[in-house]
Design a protein around this motif. Structure first.
Motif, PDB file in Angstrom:
ATOM      1  N   THR A 176     -92.094  20.986  21.510  1.00 22.86           N
ATOM      2  CA  THR A 176     -93.173  20.081  20.672  1.00 22.86           C
ATOM      3  C   THR A 176     -92.351  19.361  19.810  1.00 22.86           C
ATOM      4  O   THR A 176     -91.289  19.992  19.003  1.00 22.86           O
ATOM      5  CB  THR A 176     -94.217  20.878  20.428  1.00 22.86           C
ATOM      6  OG1 THR A 176     -95.207  19.772  19.708  1.00 22.86           O
ATOM      7  CG2 THR A 176     -94.149  21.890  19.428  1.00 22.86           C
ATOM      8  N   THR A 177     -92.844  18.322  19.187  1.00 23.52           N
ATOM      9  CA  THR A 177     -92.233  17.751  18.004  1.00 23.52           C
ATOM     10  C   THR A 177     -93.245  17.920  16.703  1.00 23.52           C
ATOM     11  O   THR A 177     -92.726  17.674  15.611  1.00 23.52           O
ATOM     12  CB  THR A 177     -92.040  15.956  18.079  1.00 23.52           C
ATOM     13  OG1 THR A 177     -93.350  15.573  18.644  1.00 23.52           O
ATOM     14  CG2 THR A 177     -91.279  15.648  19.341  1.00 23.52           C
ATOM     15  N   GLY A 183     -87.901  13.779  14.810  1.00 20.67           N
ATOM     16  CA  GLY A 183     -86.892  13.601  15.769  1.00 20.67           C
ATOM     17  C   GLY A 183     -86.621  15.045  16.610  1.00 20.67           C
ATOM     18  O   GLY A 183     -86.181  14.985  17.717  1.00 20.67           O
ATOM     19  N   SER A 184     -86.595  16.041  15.633  1.00 18.68           N
ATOM     20  CA  SER A 184     -86.332  17.419  16.359  1.00 18.68           C
ATOM     21  C   SER A 184     -87.316  17.921  17.196  1.00 18.68           C
ATOM     22  O   SER A 184     -88.776  17.572  17.052  1.00 18.68           O
ATOM     23  CB  SER A 184     -85.817  18.079  15.294  1.00 18.68           C
ATOM     24  OG  SER A 184     -86.842  18.543  14.462  1.00 18.68           O
ATOM     25  N   CYS A 185     -87.011  18.918  18.191  1.00 18.22           N
ATOM     26  CA  CYS A 185     -88.249  19.563  19.040  1.00 18.22           C
ATOM     27  C   CYS A 185     -88.085  21.037  18.682  1.00 18.22           C
ATOM     28  O   CYS A 185     -86.849  21.576  18.232  1.00 18.22           O
ATOM     29  CB  CYS A 185     -87.849  19.189  20.292  1.00 18.22           C
ATOM     30  SG  CYS A 185     -88.054  17.267  20.788  1.00 18.22           S
ATOM     31  N   CYS A 242     -84.995  18.537  23.365  1.00 20.55           N
ATOM     32  CA  CYS A 242     -86.251  17.812  23.347  1.00 20.55           C
ATOM     33  C   CYS A 242     -86.131  17.521  25.001  1.00 20.55           C
ATOM     34  O   CYS A 242     -85.369  17.538  25.598  1.00 20.55           O
ATOM     35  CB  CYS A 242     -86.146  16.374  22.618  1.00 20.55           C
ATOM     36  SG  CYS A 242     -86.310  16.692  20.818  1.00 20.55           S
TER      37      CYS A 242
END
Length: 176
Positions: free
Chosen positions: A35-36, A45-47, A104
């Protein structure tokens, strides 16, 4: 007369209720898939993936004095103290969300997954087909390998596992 349908199920169907999975809440973000919506302060923008450490609860039983002893002016005990037993639940360790960075969904291309399967195969952790699909066999091998190398017990590929396999470049600013 109703046939082939229990009254409860028929009433549920007529009322528009969905009886399947009524007891299971929807999965929380990060537990089943990346999930973000990561932890506070996560870079945009990282997951993220997440495991949950359950709370540790213990039962505590203790004697609580309800009435003190009755003592005369001469110091003699007229009546013994009265106690009652109380039992309660006490949280020893609260529930904790354990966040870990992950890839991601757009990074999990068939080419990446093929390379991932080969990396697991080279380490003796995967014996399935190199298909480029993140199928059940791949996920099972990934999870077992990830746990064996100290990673999270999660169905989500941790960034640290991908880096450890040499699949993702290591950020040189994090090296010491």
């Amino acid at each position: 007369m109703l046939t082939g349908c229990s009254i409860a199920l028929c009433l549920a169907a007529l009322s528009g209720c969905d009886m399947s999975g009524a007891d299971s809440p929807p999965p929380e973000p990060g537990v089943i898939e990346a999930t973000t919506q990561g932890p506070a302060g996560a870079p945009p923008g990282s997951c993220w993936g997440r495991t949950v450490s359950p709370a540790v609860i213990q039962t505590v039983t203790e004697q609580v004095q309800v009435q003190p002893a009755q003592i005369s002016t001469t110091g003699e005990i007229q009546a013994l103290p009265i106690y009652r037993t109380e039992t309660r639940q006490q949280i020893v360790t609260p529930r904790k969300d354990n966040w870990f960075e992950t890839l991601c969904a757009d990074q999990l291309t068939p080419q990446f997954i093929e390379t991932f399967q080969r990396a697991l195969e080279a380490r003796g952790a995967y014996a399935g087909e190199i298909s480029g699909n993140f199928d059940t066999a791949t996920r099972k091998a990934m999870r077992a390998y990830q746990i064996s190398t100290g990673g999270p017990d999660s169905p989500i590929l941790a960034m640290s596992t991908a880096r450890g396999l040499g699949l993702i470049a290591v950020d040189p600013t994090t090296l010491e």
